[in-house]
Design a protein around this motif. Structure first.
Motif, mmCIF file in Angstrom:
data_model
loop_
_atom_site.group_PDB
_atom_site.id
_atom_site.type_symbol
_atom_site.label_atom_id
_atom_site.label_comp_id
_atom_site.label_asym_id
_atom_site.label_seq_id
_atom_site.Cartn_x
_atom_site.Cartn_y
_atom_site.Cartn_z
ATOM 1 N N PRO A 24 0.835 -1.207 0.000
ATOM 2 C CA PRO A 24 0.000 0.000 0.000
ATOM 3 C C PRO A 24 0.870 1.257 0.000
ATOM 4 O O PRO A 24 1.964 1.248 0.576
ATOM 5 C CB PRO A 24 -0.781 -0.091 1.312
ATOM 6 N N GLY A 48 -1.293 10.912 -7.945
ATOM 7 C CA GLY A 48 -0.194 9.979 -8.161
ATOM 8 C C GLY A 48 0.210 9.253 -6.899
ATOM 9 O O GLY A 48 1.122 8.435 -6.902
ATOM 10 N N GLY A 50 -1.824 7.293 -5.193
ATOM 11 C CA GLY A 50 -2.657 6.105 -5.001
ATOM 12 C C GLY A 50 -3.974 6.447 -4.324
ATOM 13 O O GLY A 50 -4.606 5.624 -3.671
ATOM 14 N N LYS A 51 -4.414 7.671 -4.539
ATOM 15 C CA LYS A 51 -5.625 8.190 -3.895
ATOM 16 C C LYS A 51 -6.874 7.384 -4.269
ATOM 17 O O LYS A 51 -7.713 7.115 -3.416
ATOM 18 C CB LYS A 51 -5.759 9.657 -4.350
ATOM 19 N N THR A 52 -6.989 7.015 -5.545
ATOM 20 C CA THR A 52 -8.215 6.336 -5.981
ATOM 21 C C THR A 52 -8.404 5.017 -5.241
ATOM 22 O O THR A 52 -9.479 4.740 -4.707
ATOM 23 C CB THR A 52 -8.174 6.078 -7.501
ATOM 24 N N ALA A 53 -7.341 4.222 -5.205
ATOM 25 C CA ALA A 53 -7.454 2.943 -4.499
ATOM 26 C C ALA A 53 -7.659 3.180 -3.008
ATOM 27 O O ALA A 53 -8.323 2.370 -2.336
ATOM 28 C CB ALA A 53 -6.200 2.104 -4.729
#
Ligand code: AMP
Length: 412
Positions: A24, A48, A50-53
Motif C-alpha cells: 500500500p 499519483g 494512489g488516492k483512488t485505491a
C-alpha cells in the motif's frame, strides 16, 4: 501481502493482487482503516499517490455484494469519472458490484441502460448527474458513502453550487470522504457543510512536487520554442510525452506542427468532443500516440501510467498548475522528467512557481541547439540567472554547474 493487514474483504484483496499492487502507498495505509471504520475523512494528497485505491478498496469491501446505488463519487471532469469507473471495475472484478460513470458530452443511451440494469457505485460529474436527478433516473436516497474528489478543481470549474445542491440531496446519515489538494476558505466551507467530525490525512506537503520527478527549465526565445521542442524530442529517450499548452488554439497548432514532423500526436482540450477526448486519451494510454498535447484540463488527476516526460511548452498560468502538470509523470514512484520551456517574458511566472514549490528549478541548455541570444522584450526586462549567459558551454548540464545526467540517452 501488506494489504492483508488493513481489513479489506477477501474478494477485494484478490482484485488488488490482480491489479499487481504489492504494498500500500502511504495514503492507502492511512485512509483504508479510516474509511473502513466508518468515519468521515478529509484528505489532502498529491495526485499519483494512489488516492483512488485509497477510497475504492475500503468502499468496495464495505459494500460486499450487489444491491442498491449506495456510493456516489463526484469528479470535476469526465476523464476522471471514467478513470474512477475503470479503477472500481478492476478492483471489483471478483465481486458482483457494478459501477457506472455518468458524465456529459456523450449520449444518454449507454448510461441509461447501465443505470436500468442496477448499479452500486456511481462516478459522476455534477452536470450530467443533475440531469438524471431531475428525470428521476437516479435518486440518492440509498447513498451511504459520498466521495467528493478533487474539490479544489470543482471550485475552479464553478461547480461548487451544484455540488452543494447534490450533497443536500444525499441522506444526512452517510459517510463522506473529501479529497482536495488545497483547502482555501471556500473549500473549507464546503467541508464544514458536508463532513461530520472528520479524520484528517495529509500526505506530503501540498505544494511539493513529486520527489521522483527530475525537473528543469529550458530558457529559449519565444521564436525558437517549437524548434527546441522538436530538438528535445529528438534527444530524449521517452516512452510517452505529455506536452502542455496554455491555450486550446496553441495546443492545436503545436499538434499540427508535430504531425508535420512525423510524430504521432493526440490532442486533449475542452473544445474537442467527448469522443475525440476519449479516443485521444485511450490512444495515448495504449501507445498509439507517443505524444499528447493538452491544456490544463489534463493536468489534474488524469492517470496515464508510463508518461515518461512532461514538457511545458508554455509556462503554466498558476503555480499550482505547475505541480499538477508535472504530477502526471513520476506517478506512483516511477521516475519521470518534466521540462519547461521558458522565455524571457516568463521570468515573473518562474519566480512565482519557484516560490510556490519552495525550490529552485535548475536551468539547462540543449547541446548542439542553435540558440539565438536570450533577450527580453524591452517592456519587460528578464533577469536571466545562471545558465542564460552560458550559451555554448557544456551542453545539457544543469546551469548551476551540477554534473548529473538528465536522462538524455538518445532515442530509438
Ligand atoms: P492515483 O493517485 O489514484 O491516480 O494513482 C496513481 C497511480 O498509482 C495509478 O496508476 C495506480 O494504478 C497506481 N497505484 C496506486 N496504488 C498503488 C499501489 N499500492 N501499488 C502500485 N501502484 C499503485
Amino acid at each position: 501481502m501488506a494489504f492483508k493487514t488493513l481489513g479489506l474483504s477477501e474478494s477485494v484483496l484478490r482484485g488488488v493482487q490482480a491489479a499487481g499492487y504489492t504494498d500500500p502507498t502511504p495514503i492507502q495505509l492511512r485512509a483504508i482503516p479510516a474509511v473502513l471504520s466508518g468515519r468521515d475523512l478529509i484528505a489532502s494528497a498529491q495526485t499519483g499517490t494512489g488516492k483512488t485505491a485509497a477510497f475504492a478498496l475500503p468502499i468496495l469491501s464495505k459494500l460486499g455484494t450487489h444491491g442498491k446505488p449506495r456510493v456516489l463519487i463526484l469528479e470535476p471532469t469526465r476523464e476522471l469519472a471514467a478513470q474512477v469507473e475503470t479503477a472500481f471495475r478492476d478492483f471489483a472484478r471478483f465481486t458482483n458490484i457494478n459501477t457506472v460513470a455518468v458524465f456529459g458530452g456523450v449520449g444518454y443511451g449507454r448510461q441509461r441502460e447501465e443505470l436500468r440494469r442496477g448499479v452500486d457505485v456511481i462516478a459522476a460529474t455534477p452536470g450530467r448527474l443533475m440531469d438524471y436527478l431531475k428525470t428521476g433516473e437516479i435518486n440518492l436516497r440509498d447513498i451511504s458513502i459520498l466521495v467528493l474528489d478533487e474539490v479544489d478543481r470543482m471550485l475552479d470549474m464553478g461547480f461548487l453550487p451544484v455540488v452543494k445542491d447534490i450533497i443536500g440531496r444525499c441522506p444526512r446519515e452517510r459517510q463522506t470522504l473529501f479529497f482536495s489538494a488545497t483547502i482555501p476558505p471556500e473549500i473549507a466551507a464546503v467541508a464544514a457543510f458536508a463532513l461530520r467530525d472528520p479524520a484528517r490525512i495529509e500526505i506530503g506537503v501540498n505544494r511539493s512536487v513529486n520527489q521522483s520527478v527530475t525537473h528543469a527549465l529550458y530558457p529559449v526565445n519565444a521564436g525558437q520554442k517549437f524548434d527546441l521542442l522538436l530538438a528535445l524530442l529528438e534527444k530524449i529517450d521517452f516512452q510517452s510525452v505529455l506536452i502542455f499548452s496554455r491555450t486550446k488554439h496553441g495546443a492545436d497548432k503545436i499538434a499540427r506542427k508535430l504531425k508535420t514532423a512525423n510524430h504521432s500526436v493526440a490532442v486533449l482540450h475542452a473544445n474537442r468532443s467527448q469522443n475525440q477526448r476519449l479516443e485521444a486519451l485511450a490512444g495515448f494510454k495504449s501507445g498509439k500516440y507517443e505524444l499528447m498535447v493538452a491544456t490544463d484540463i489534463a493536468s489534474r488527476g488524469i492517470d496515464v501510467a508510463g508518461v515518461s516526460h512532461v514538457i511545458n511548452f508554455d509556462v503554466p498560468e498558476n503555480p499550482e498548475d505547475y505541480v499538477h502538470r508535472i504530477g502526471r509523470t513520476g506517478r506512483a514512484q516511477a521516475v519521470g522528467d518534466a521540462f519547461t520551456l521558458v522565455t524571457p517574458e516568463n521570468a515573473n511566472d518562474i519566480r512565482d512557481i519557484q516560490r510556490f514549490i519552495g525550490a529552485k528549478i535548475p536551468e539547462l541548455k540543449l547541446e548542439g541547439f542553435p540558440y539565438q541570444a536570450y533577450t527580453a522584450r524591452p517592456e519587460q526586462p528578464a533577469q536571466p540567472r545562471g545558465g542564460h549567459g552560458r550559451a555554448g558551454q557544456g551542453g545539457q548540464r544543469p546551469a548551476d554547474g551540477g554534473g548529473r545526467s538528465w536522462g538524455f540517452r538518445g532515442r530509438r
